[in-house]
Design a protein around this motif. Structure first.
Motif, PDB file in Angstrom:
ATOM      1  N   ALA A  63     -65.424  27.930 -31.269  1.00 40.54           N
ATOM      2  CA  ALA A  63     -65.896  26.950 -30.287  1.00 40.54           C
ATOM      3  C   ALA A  63     -66.996  26.068 -30.871  1.00 40.54           C
ATOM      4  O   ALA A  63     -67.039  24.856 -30.614  1.00 40.54           O
ATOM      5  CB  ALA A  63     -66.391  27.657 -29.030  1.00 40.54           C
ATOM      6  N   GLU A  67     -67.035  21.993 -31.195  1.00 39.36           N
ATOM      7  CA  GLU A  67     -68.127  21.158 -30.681  1.00 39.36           C
ATOM      8  C   GLU A  67     -68.702  20.275 -31.785  1.00 39.36           C
ATOM      9  O   GLU A  67     -69.037  19.110 -31.560  1.00 39.36           O
ATOM     10  CB  GLU A  67     -69.229  22.051 -30.105  1.00 39.36           C
ATOM     11  CG  GLU A  67     -68.855  22.757 -28.814  1.00 39.36           C
ATOM     12  CD  GLU A  67     -68.700  21.783 -27.657  1.00 39.36           C
ATOM     13  OE1 GLU A  67     -69.343  20.715 -27.682  1.00 39.36           O
ATOM     14  OE2 GLU A  67     -67.928  22.087 -26.728  1.00 39.36           O
ATOM     15  N   GLU A  88     -56.812  28.027 -29.714  1.00 43.20           N
ATOM     16  CA  GLU A  88     -56.071  27.608 -28.522  1.00 43.20           C
ATOM     17  C   GLU A  88     -56.970  27.622 -27.292  1.00 43.20           C
ATOM     18  O   GLU A  88     -56.976  26.678 -26.491  1.00 43.20           O
ATOM     19  CB  GLU A  88     -54.875  28.539 -28.310  1.00 43.20           C
ATOM     20  CG  GLU A  88     -54.076  28.222 -27.059  1.00 43.20           C
ATOM     21  CD  GLU A  88     -52.890  29.148 -26.882  1.00 43.20           C
ATOM     22  OE1 GLU A  88     -52.199  29.014 -25.851  1.00 43.20           O
ATOM     23  OE2 GLU A  88     -52.654  30.014 -27.754  1.00 43.20           O
ATOM     24  N   ARG A  89     -57.742  28.671 -27.143  1.00 42.24           N
ATOM     25  CA  ARG A  89     -58.618  28.812 -25.979  1.00 42.24           C
ATOM     26  C   ARG A  89     -59.700  27.726 -25.967  1.00 42.24           C
ATOM     27  O   ARG A  89     -59.956  27.097 -24.928  1.00 42.24           O
ATOM     28  CB  ARG A  89     -59.253  30.201 -26.001  1.00 42.24           C
ATOM     29  CG  ARG A  89     -60.051  30.551 -24.766  1.00 42.24           C
ATOM     30  CD  ARG A  89     -60.320  32.047 -24.698  1.00 42.24           C
ATOM     31  NE  ARG A  89     -60.946  32.567 -25.916  1.00 42.24           N
ATOM     32  CZ  ARG A  89     -60.318  33.340 -26.810  1.00 42.24           C
ATOM     33  NH1 ARG A  89     -59.047  33.677 -26.633  1.00 42.24           N
ATOM     34  NH2 ARG A  89     -60.953  33.786 -27.875  1.00 42.24           N
ATOM     35  N   ALA A  90     -60.323  27.487 -27.117  1.00 46.68           N
ATOM     36  CA  ALA A  90     -61.386  26.478 -27.185  1.00 46.68           C
ATOM     37  C   ALA A  90     -60.851  25.087 -26.874  1.00 46.68           C
ATOM     38  O   ALA A  90     -61.501  24.292 -26.182  1.00 46.68           O
ATOM     39  CB  ALA A  90     -62.028  26.496 -28.573  1.00 46.68           C
ATOM     40  N   ALA A  92     -58.063  24.351 -25.100  1.00 49.10           N
ATOM     41  CA  ALA A  92     -57.628  24.285 -23.704  1.00 49.10           C
ATOM     42  C   ALA A  92     -58.822  24.143 -22.761  1.00 49.10           C
ATOM     43  O   ALA A  92     -58.767  23.382 -21.784  1.00 49.10           O
ATOM     44  CB  ALA A  92     -56.814  25.532 -23.357  1.00 49.10           C
ATOM     45  N   GLU A  93     -59.897  24.853 -23.045  1.00 45.51           N
ATOM     46  CA  GLU A  93     -61.083  24.780 -22.182  1.00 45.51           C
ATOM     47  C   GLU A  93     -61.703  23.393 -22.179  1.00 45.51           C
ATOM     48  O   GLU A  93     -62.344  22.997 -21.203  1.00 45.51           O
ATOM     49  CB  GLU A  93     -62.121  25.804 -22.653  1.00 45.51           C
ATOM     50  CG  GLU A  93     -61.730  27.249 -22.354  1.00 45.51           C
ATOM     51  CD  GLU A  93     -62.684  28.247 -22.992  1.00 45.51           C
ATOM     52  OE1 GLU A  93     -63.551  27.808 -23.799  1.00 45.51           O
ATOM     53  OE2 GLU A  93     -62.565  29.452 -22.699  1.00 45.51           O
ATOM     54  N   ARG A  94     -61.503  22.644 -23.267  1.00 50.30           N
ATOM     55  CA  ARG A  94     -62.097  21.308 -23.387  1.00 50.30           C
ATOM     56  C   ARG A  94     -61.091  20.195 -23.114  1.00 50.30           C
ATOM     57  O   ARG A  94     -61.409  19.022 -23.281  1.00 50.30           O
ATOM     58  CB  ARG A  94     -62.711  21.153 -24.787  1.00 50.30           C
ATOM     59  CG  ARG A  94     -63.931  22.033 -24.990  1.00 50.30           C
ATOM     60  CD  ARG A  94     -64.264  22.238 -26.456  1.00 50.30           C
ATOM     61  NE  ARG A  94     -65.478  23.040 -26.605  1.00 50.30           N
ATOM     62  CZ  ARG A  94     -65.511  24.362 -26.455  1.00 50.30           C
ATOM     63  NH1 ARG A  94     -64.398  25.026 -26.165  1.00 50.30           N
ATOM     64  NH2 ARG A  94     -66.647  25.019 -26.595  1.00 50.30           N
ATOM     65  N   GLY A  95     -59.890  20.572 -22.733  1.00 47.62           N
ATOM     66  CA  GLY A  95     -58.869  19.572 -22.432  1.00 47.62           C
ATOM     67  C   GLY A  95     -58.371  18.832 -23.657  1.00 47.62           C
ATOM     68  O   GLY A  95     -57.941  17.677 -23.555  1.00 47.62           O
TER      69      GLY A  95
END
Length: 212
Positions: A63, A67, A88-90, A92-95
Motif C-alpha cells: 500500500a 501511495e 489487488e487489495r490496495a 481495489a481500495e483506491r479505485g
C-alpha cells in the motif's frame, strides 16, 4: 470480456515483479507511460524505458508503494501469492485499475487483462485468446496485415480534414473508402519508391469524379 482502449499517456504505472511477465508488462506500458518496476531481482530481459527499483516489499509494504508512486494502474506479477493479493487489495481500495498476472478466468471489477499488442504508428491492435501459442501465431499474421497502416492512418486523417469542409458526407465516405480499399495505396506504403500521398490524392479524386 470486451476490449477497451485506455489512454495512459503521461500516467504512472506500477509493476510489482521483475520476472518475464513483469518485463513484458513494463515494455507494454512504457511505450506511453511512466513505469516503475519494483522487484528484488530482475530477469535478463528488456524492461523498455521503465525505472527499476530493487526492493522486496512484503504484503504490508504494498500500500505504501502504491501511495508513493500514485499510479493509475498496478500490475501484480510476482511469484508470491500474498504480495499479489495485497496488490489487488490496495488497488481495489483506491479505485485503481490493476492486472494480476497469476489470475485467469473470472475477474473482479477493476481487474484488466493485458492483451498482446501490435502497433504500427497510431494503429493499435490487441489480441487475447487465452492460449499463448495461438496468440503468438495471430500476432505474426496481424503484424503482416497492418504493416503500413500507421502511415495510411495519418494520410487518411489529413484527407478527411480536407474533405470535411469541401464535400457532403456521402462523397467524403466514398472517397475515404476508395482510398483505404485501394491495392495501389497499400502497395505504395513503405516501399520507398512510390509516393503514397500522391496516390491517395489520385484515388480520392477519382472517387470524387474530379480526375482530368
Amino acid at each position: 470480456m470486451l476490449p477497451l482502449l485506455h489512454d495512459l499517456a503521461d500516467e504512472s504505472v506500477l509493476v510489482f515483479g521483475g520476472g518475464r511477465v513483469g518485463a513484458r508488462r513494463a515494455r507494454t506500458f512504457a511505450v506511453e507511460s511512466d513505469v516503475v518496476v519494483v522487484s528484488p531481482a530482475f530477469a535478463d530481459r528488456s524492461f523498455g524505458d521503465a525505472r527499476r527499483v530493487r526492493a522486496e516489499p512484503s504484503p504490508d509494504d504494498v500500500a505504501a508503494w502504491v501511495e508513493r508512486v500514485a499510479p493509475v494502474l498496478v500490475v501484480a506479477a510476482t511469484d508470491d501469492t500474498a504480495v499479489n493479493a495485497a496488490v489487488e487489495r490496495a488497488a481495489a481500495e483506491r479505485g485503481l485499475l490493476y492486472n494480476r498476472a497469476d489470475r485467469a478466468g473470472e475477474r473482479a471489477p477493476g481487474h484488466v487483462a493485458v492483451p498482446s499488442i501490435v502497433r504500427d504508428g497510431e494503429v493499435v491492435v490487441g489480441l487475447s485468446t487465452g492460449v499463448p501459442a495461438l496468440t503468438k501465431v495471430l500476432r505474426q499474421r496481424v503484424e503482416r496485415e497492418v504493416q503500413g497502416a500507421g502511415e495510411l492512418a495519418v494520410l487518411t486523417a489529413e484527407l478527411r480534414r480536407y474533405l470535411r469542409d469541401q464535400y457532403p458526407p456521402e462523397q467524403r465516405r466514398e472517397a475515404l473508402r476508395a482510398v483505404v480499399r485501394s491495392e495501389r495505396v497499400w502497395k505504395a506504403l513503405g516501399d520507398g519508391v512510390a509516393n503514397p500521398r500522391q496516390i491517395v490524392d489520385e484515388i480520392a479524386s477519382d472517387a470524387l469524379g474530379e480526375s482530368p
